[in-house]
Design a protein around this motif. Structure first.
Motif, short mmCIF file in Angstrom:
data_model
loop_
_atom_site.label_atom_id
_atom_site.label_comp_id
_atom_site.label_asym_id
_atom_site.label_seq_id
_atom_site.Cartn_x
_atom_site.Cartn_y
_atom_site.Cartn_z
N GLU A 1 15.89 37.61 33.41
CA GLU A 1 14.72 36.75 33.33
C GLU A 1 13.58 37.32 34.17
O GLU A 1 13.81 37.90 35.24
CB GLU A 1 15.06 35.34 33.87
CG GLU A 1 16.23 34.68 33.16
CD GLU A 1 16.68 33.41 33.87
OE1 GLU A 1 17.42 32.63 33.25
OE2 GLU A 1 16.28 33.20 35.05
N VAL A 2 12.36 37.14 33.68
CA VAL A 2 11.14 37.46 34.45
C VAL A 2 10.23 36.24 34.37
O VAL A 2 10.03 35.68 33.28
CB VAL A 2 10.42 38.70 33.89
CG1 VAL A 2 9.12 38.94 34.66
CG2 VAL A 2 11.31 39.93 33.96
N VAL A 3 9.69 35.83 35.50
CA VAL A 3 8.86 34.63 35.55
C VAL A 3 7.85 34.76 36.68
O VAL A 3 8.03 35.57 37.59
CB VAL A 3 9.75 33.38 35.75
CG1 VAL A 3 10.37 33.37 37.15
CG2 VAL A 3 8.99 32.08 35.48
N GLY A 4 6.79 33.99 36.61
CA GLY A 4 5.88 33.87 37.75
C GLY A 4 4.54 34.53 37.60
O GLY A 4 3.60 34.22 38.33
N GLY A 5 4.39 35.45 36.66
CA GLY A 5 3.12 36.15 36.51
C GLY A 5 2.36 35.68 35.28
O GLY A 5 2.63 34.59 34.73
N SER A 6 1.43 36.47 34.84
CA SER A 6 0.68 36.16 33.62
C SER A 6 1.57 36.43 32.40
O SER A 6 2.62 37.05 32.51
CB SER A 6 -0.58 37.02 33.54
OG SER A 6 -0.24 38.40 33.42
N VAL A 7 1.12 35.96 31.25
CA VAL A 7 1.89 36.20 30.03
C VAL A 7 2.10 37.70 29.82
O VAL A 7 3.22 38.17 29.62
CB VAL A 7 1.16 35.59 28.81
CG1 VAL A 7 1.87 35.97 27.52
CG2 VAL A 7 1.08 34.07 28.95
N LEU A 8 1.00 38.46 29.89
CA LEU A 8 1.10 39.90 29.68
C LEU A 8 1.88 40.58 30.80
O LEU A 8 2.70 41.46 30.55
CB LEU A 8 -0.31 40.50 29.59
CG LEU A 8 -0.38 42.02 29.35
CD1 LEU A 8 0.31 42.38 28.04
CD2 LEU A 8 -1.84 42.48 29.33
N GLY A 9 1.64 40.13 32.04
CA GLY A 9 2.31 40.75 33.18
C GLY A 9 3.82 40.57 33.14
O GLY A 9 4.58 41.50 33.43
N ASP A 10 4.27 39.37 32.77
CA ASP A 10 5.72 39.12 32.71
C ASP A 10 6.37 39.92 31.59
O ASP A 10 7.48 40.45 31.74
CB ASP A 10 5.99 37.63 32.51
CG ASP A 10 5.74 36.83 33.79
OD1 ASP A 10 5.54 37.44 34.85
OD2 ASP A 10 5.76 35.58 33.72
N VAL A 11 5.70 40.02 30.46
CA VAL A 11 6.25 40.80 29.35
C VAL A 11 6.33 42.27 29.73
O VAL A 11 7.34 42.95 29.47
CB VAL A 11 5.40 40.61 28.07
CG1 VAL A 11 5.87 41.56 26.98
CG2 VAL A 11 5.50 39.17 27.58
N GLN A 12 5.28 42.79 30.39
CA GLN A 12 5.30 44.19 30.81
C GLN A 12 6.40 44.45 31.83
O GLN A 12 7.08 45.48 31.77
CB GLN A 12 3.93 44.57 31.39
CG GLN A 12 2.83 44.70 30.35
CD GLN A 12 1.48 45.03 30.96
OE1 GLN A 12 1.25 44.78 32.15
NE2 GLN A 12 0.59 45.59 30.16
N LYS A 13 6.59 43.52 32.76
CA LYS A 13 7.65 43.69 33.75
C LYS A 13 9.02 43.66 33.08
O LYS A 13 9.92 44.44 33.42
CB LYS A 13 7.55 42.60 34.82
CG LYS A 13 8.63 42.68 35.90
CD LYS A 13 8.60 44.00 36.65
CE LYS A 13 7.33 44.15 37.47
NZ LYS A 13 7.36 45.41 38.27
N ALA A 14 9.20 42.76 32.10
CA ALA A 14 10.46 42.71 31.36
C ALA A 14 10.72 44.02 30.64
O ALA A 14 11.84 44.53 30.62
CB ALA A 14 10.44 41.54 30.37
#
Length: 276
Positions: free
Chosen positions: A27-40
Motif C-alpha cells: 500500500e502507498v498512501v498520504g501523498g497526491s494522486v500522482l505522487g502515490d501512483v509514482q511511488k507505487a
C-alpha cells in the motif's frame, strides 16, 4: 491502474493505492494522486529485481513530504517481524530481505561435505574464466527476448566471470555480468546461439551447483534460488524444485561450486559495487 512489470493496482476513494504480490499486500498512501501512483510504481520496479521473504506480509508506505515512512510486517512460522524506515521505501524492504532465522541460534555450516544426490553434470571440459579469458556468450546489440529494454553492450554489462565447456557434443558458454547499479545479469549460449540473457535469482547471487545440463544459482541470505538449462535457457524458479537441485542441505553456501569434479572454485562472485 497499471503499476508496471505486468502488475495492476487499485486506487481507493480514500486515496490508498493497493496491490498484491503473492501473499503480500502493498500500500502507498498520504501523498497526491500522482505522487502515490509514482511511488507505487517505484516500489513495484524495485521488487521486480528484489524478492521479499516467501511468506505472508504487509508493506505500507506513507508518502509524506519529509520522505517515505515505510513499515514492513511479515510472519515466519509463529514469529511476527516488523521493520521500519522513516526516509525511504527500500530501507525497510532491505531489512526484511536480510532477516533469516537459524535453528537454535547457530549459523549454518559452510562445508559442502554433506551433499544430496543430484544428477551428475553432463558437461565436459568445463573451465571457469575470468578477466580477458571470458568468452562472450552474448553479442553486442543483442536484445533480450523477454525484456526489450535490455540490450547488450560490453560497457553496460561488464563481464565478471564465465564458464565454458561442451554439452551433448556442442559448446556452451555461461557468463555473469555486472549491470551497475542493478546487480548481476546472466548470459548463456549453446552451439554459438544465445539461449538466455536476463536476470538471475536476485541482484547478487552465487554459483552453487552444476547438475545434469543445468546450473543452480542462489542467494541463501535472501532465500532466492534459480536453475537455468545451459542448452535451452529455460529457467526453473519454483523454490522446491530448485532446492532439490542445489545439492546440499542447509541454507549457507557450500565451500566450493558443486558438480565440477577436480575443481574447488569459490561459489561467490567478486562483485565490485561501483565500476568507476
Amino acid at each position: 491502474m497499471n503499476l508496471g512489470t505486468g502488475l495492476t493496482g487499485t486506487r481507493w476513494n480514500s486515496g490508498l493505492v493497493e496491490w498484491h504480490e503473492g501473499d503480500w499486500t502493498l500500500e502507498v498512501v498520504g501523498g497526491s494522486v500522482l505522487g502515490d501512483v509514482q511511488k507505487a510504481q517505484e516500489v513495484v520496479l524495485y521488487l521486480h529485481r528484489h524478492l521479499l521473504p516467501e511468506t505472508r506480509g504487509v508493506l505500507e508506505v506513507l508518502n509524506a513530504p519529509d520522505g517515505a515512512h515505510t513499515t514492513v510486517i511479515w510472519q515466519e512460522g509463529s514469529v511476527l517481524y516488523q521493520a521500519d524506515d522513516y526516509h525511504s521505501a527500500t530501507g525497510a524492504m532491505e531489512m526484511a530481505m536480510s532477516m533469516r532465522e537459524y535453528p537454535s541460534g547457530a549459523m549454518p555450516s559452510m562445508d559442502a561435505a554433506a551433499t544430496f544426490s543430484t544428477p551428475e553434470f553432463a558437461g565436459v571440459h568445463v573451465r571457469r574464466l575470468t578477466g580477458t579469458q571470458i568468452v562472450p556468450a552474448i553479442a553486442q546489440g543483442y536484445q533480450s527476448p523477454t525484456d526489450k529494454a535490455m540490450v547488450f553492450s560490453s560497457k553496460a554489462f561488464v563481464p565478471l566471470e564465465g564458464f565454458s565447456g561442451y554439452l551433448d557434443g556442442h559448446s556452451f558458454v555461461f557468463d555473469i555480468y555486472q549491470n551497475y547499479p542493478n546487480g548481476l545479469v546472466l548470459g548463456a549460449s549453446y552451439h554459438h546461439v544465445p539461449v538466455y540473457f536476463g536476470p538471475g535469482p536476485s541482484p547478487v547471487f552465487s554459483v552453487i551447483n552444476f547438475t545434469g545440463d543445468e546450473v543452480v544459482l542462489g542467494n541463501p541470505a535472501a532465500g532466492s534460488y534459480m536453475a537455468i538449462n545451459l542448452m535451452t535457457g529455460q529457467r526453473t524458479v519454483n523454490l522446491s524444485a530448485v532446492l532439490s537441485l542445489k545439492g546440499y542441505p542447509g541454507i549457507g553456501l557450500p565451500s566450493h561450486i558443486l558438480g565440477l569434479p577436480g575443481t574447488h572454485y569459490s561459489p561467490q562472485i567478486a562483485y565490485p559495487q561501483d565500476p568507476s
